[in-house]
Enzyme design. Structure first.
Site, mmCIF file in Angstrom:
data_model
loop_
_atom_site.group_PDB
_atom_site.id
_atom_site.type_symbol
_atom_site.label_atom_id
_atom_site.label_comp_id
_atom_site.label_asym_id
_atom_site.label_seq_id
_atom_site.Cartn_x
_atom_site.Cartn_y
_atom_site.Cartn_z
ATOM 1 N N LYS A 198 31.137 42.743 40.111
ATOM 2 C CA LYS A 198 30.086 43.685 39.721
ATOM 3 C C LYS A 198 28.862 42.963 39.189
ATOM 4 C CE LYS A 198 33.307 46.928 37.814
ATOM 5 N NZ LYS A 198 33.863 47.209 36.512
ATOM 6 N N LYS A 233 34.442 35.305 43.950
ATOM 7 C CA LYS A 233 35.047 36.631 44.096
ATOM 8 C C LYS A 233 33.983 37.721 44.175
ATOM 9 C CE LYS A 233 35.668 38.155 39.314
ATOM 10 N NZ LYS A 233 36.485 38.753 38.285
ATOM 11 N N LYS A 252 31.569 32.302 31.888
ATOM 12 C CA LYS A 252 30.466 33.031 31.239
ATOM 13 C C LYS A 252 29.457 32.059 30.622
ATOM 14 C CE LYS A 252 31.115 37.634 31.327
ATOM 15 N NZ LYS A 252 32.500 38.063 31.285
HETATM 16 P P1 TYM Z 1 37.117 44.754 35.645
HETATM 17 O O1 TYM Z 1 36.383 45.960 35.184
HETATM 18 O O2 TYM Z 1 36.366 43.497 35.850
HETATM 19 O O3 TYM Z 1 37.851 45.051 37.010
HETATM 20 C C1 TYM Z 1 38.750 46.136 37.184
HETATM 21 C C2 TYM Z 1 39.910 45.723 38.080
HETATM 22 O O4 TYM Z 1 39.440 45.280 39.361
HETATM 23 C C3 TYM Z 1 40.029 44.032 39.687
HETATM 24 N N1 TYM Z 1 39.086 43.231 40.506
HETATM 25 C C4 TYM Z 1 39.390 42.654 41.678
HETATM 26 N N2 TYM Z 1 40.520 42.621 42.414
HETATM 27 C C5 TYM Z 1 40.496 41.960 43.586
HETATM 28 N N3 TYM Z 1 39.389 41.323 44.063
HETATM 29 C C6 TYM Z 1 38.228 41.323 43.372
HETATM 30 N N4 TYM Z 1 37.159 40.707 43.850
HETATM 31 C C7 TYM Z 1 38.198 42.009 42.117
HETATM 32 N N5 TYM Z 1 37.232 42.199 41.174
HETATM 33 C C8 TYM Z 1 37.792 42.962 40.202
HETATM 34 C C9 TYM Z 1 40.298 43.365 38.348
HETATM 35 O O5 TYM Z 1 41.311 42.390 38.448
HETATM 36 C C10 TYM Z 1 40.721 44.547 37.498
HETATM 37 O O6 TYM Z 1 42.097 44.815 37.657
HETATM 38 N N6 TYM Z 1 39.372 43.021 31.541
HETATM 39 C C11 TYM Z 1 39.477 44.041 32.582
HETATM 40 C C12 TYM Z 1 39.482 45.453 32.079
HETATM 41 C C13 TYM Z 1 40.560 45.785 31.098
HETATM 42 C C14 TYM Z 1 41.963 45.794 31.310
HETATM 43 C C15 TYM Z 1 42.540 46.204 30.073
HETATM 44 C C16 TYM Z 1 42.772 45.513 32.401
HETATM 45 C C17 TYM Z 1 40.347 46.155 29.813
HETATM 46 N N7 TYM Z 1 41.539 46.411 29.208
HETATM 47 C C18 TYM Z 1 43.923 46.312 29.931
HETATM 48 C C19 TYM Z 1 44.164 45.624 32.241
HETATM 49 C C20 TYM Z 1 44.727 46.006 31.009
HETATM 50 C C21 TYM Z 1 38.264 43.885 33.492
HETATM 51 O O7 TYM Z 1 37.249 43.367 33.126
HETATM 52 O O8 TYM Z 1 38.374 44.495 34.688
#
Ligand code: TYM
Length: 331
Positions: free
Chosen positions: A197, A194, A112
């Protein structure tokens, strides 16, 4: 049943990385009768600047998206994180059990730092809030993509630290990562980073509810190398391999099968063929999404019921925690 918790930020559209890396697993776990809590992590989203109107819409859009993917509010608890006050309260308690030095080392923070000049204090606390999400529900299994492993490590460190100081309270949570190759989907524009979003280039990702025209265009424009054979060689040929992974994961046909089917096909023709197939797989999801997004009262109600159910569980943990640390009432 096992206690499952996971979350997703309500920013931007749900893309194939989110779906194949996490949400597809959420649906499977919910359907196999596990005790699952899924959160729309709006408090995580505001650690970087958000436009209020866009965020508000994003929460509804993510709710509709998850339902369209098969998340069933009768079989799991789907809720908006900020509606349950105990997340921030437990975050504060856990923040007191770690150090700035430890939080400053996070790899995600370093990434970041390259994009944002001034990091908010909340960004340092980001993984502590995530640990609170998990521990509040005493989850043992957290289905996520590979990029979340360091956050999960901190959650398990904080669980152990709390238990050691205040007595056994939290089970140690474990990341549940897809065995298959979709645990980290790559950007279609740069197969070394990767699919994300926050990537500025919309052609870098396929959103789950993209139009057929967009999907076809994004697949056609996907960056691959100058070799025309279609092979799965993730180290040597990450671009084409990423397409094969997407194709395989969405159709459920093994990678080997896909590669055998397309022997002799040029990569340009393959891109069109795989695009057409994934368009058909995603079509019913997009139709469901378009229907749900026009039912705001229903979505509102799903979130209202979800918040109440999540709160009941969270409150129980919070009472235990506050008593143990010496700020609660001894009943
Ligand atoms: P976030 O919103 O970035 O993404 C949601 C989920 O999608 C997965 N992901 C991917 N998996 C494979 N390849 C990719 N290119 C890819 N991009 C995203 C992420 O690994 C995630 O599982 N910090 C978390 C949100 C969160 C969370 C939690 C997760 C908040 N509280 C408690 C688990 C437990 C996040 O930013 O996910």
């Amino acid at each position: 049943p096992r206690r499952i918790l996971s979350g997703i930020q309500p920013t931007g559209s749900l893309h194939l990385g989110n779906f194949l890396g996490a949400v597809q697993k959420w649906v499977e776990l919910q359907n196999s009768g596990e005790d699952a809590f899924y959160s729309i992590a709006d408090l995580h989203a505001i650690t970087v600047p958000q436009d209020p109107k866009v965020l508000q819409n994003g929460i509804f859009e993510m709710t509709a998206s998850l339902l369209a993917c098969g998340i069933d509010p009768e079989k799991c608890v789907l809720f908006q994180q900020s509606k349950v006050q105990y997340h921030t309260q437990l975050c504060w308690v856990l923040a007191s059990l770690t150090t700035m030095a430890k939080l400053g080392q996070q790899a995600q923070l370093r990434e970041k730092r390259n994009i944002i000049q001034e990091l908010s204090t909340a960004l340092y606390l980001y993984p502590v809030l995530q640990a609170a999400d998990i521990l509040l529900y005493k989850a043992t299994l957290v289905p996520v993509g590979e990029d979340q492993i360091s956050h999960l490590n901190l959650a398990s460190f904080l669980a152990k630290t709390f238990n050691k100081r205040f007595g056994n309270t939290f089970p140690e949570p474990q990341a549940f990562i897809n065995e298959d190759s979709s645990r980290r989907l790559k950007s279609l524009r740069n197969p070394l980073s990767k699919m994300s979003k926050s990537d500025k280039d919309p052609r870098s990702r396929i959103n789950l509810f993209d139009s057929p025209e967009d999907i076809l265009l994004k697949c056609k424009k996907a960056v691959t190398d100058s070799i025309s054979a279609v092979e799965y060689e993730p180290e040597k040929r990450p671009g084409i391999s990423n397409l094969v992974v997407i194709h395989s994961s969405l159709t459920g046909r093994p990678i080997d099968t896909i590669c055998q089917e397309v022997v002799g096909m040029q990569s340009g023709d393959y891109k069109i063929a795989m695009a057409n197939e994934i368009i058909e797989v995603l079509r019913p999801l997009r139709e469901r999404f378009n229907q749900l997004i026009n039912e705001p009262a229903y979505l509102e109600n799903v979130l209202k019921v979800g918040a109440l159910r999540a709160e009941a569980q969270a409150q129980e943990t919070w009472q235990d925690v506050s008593r143990k640390i010496g700020i609660g009432r001894n009943q």
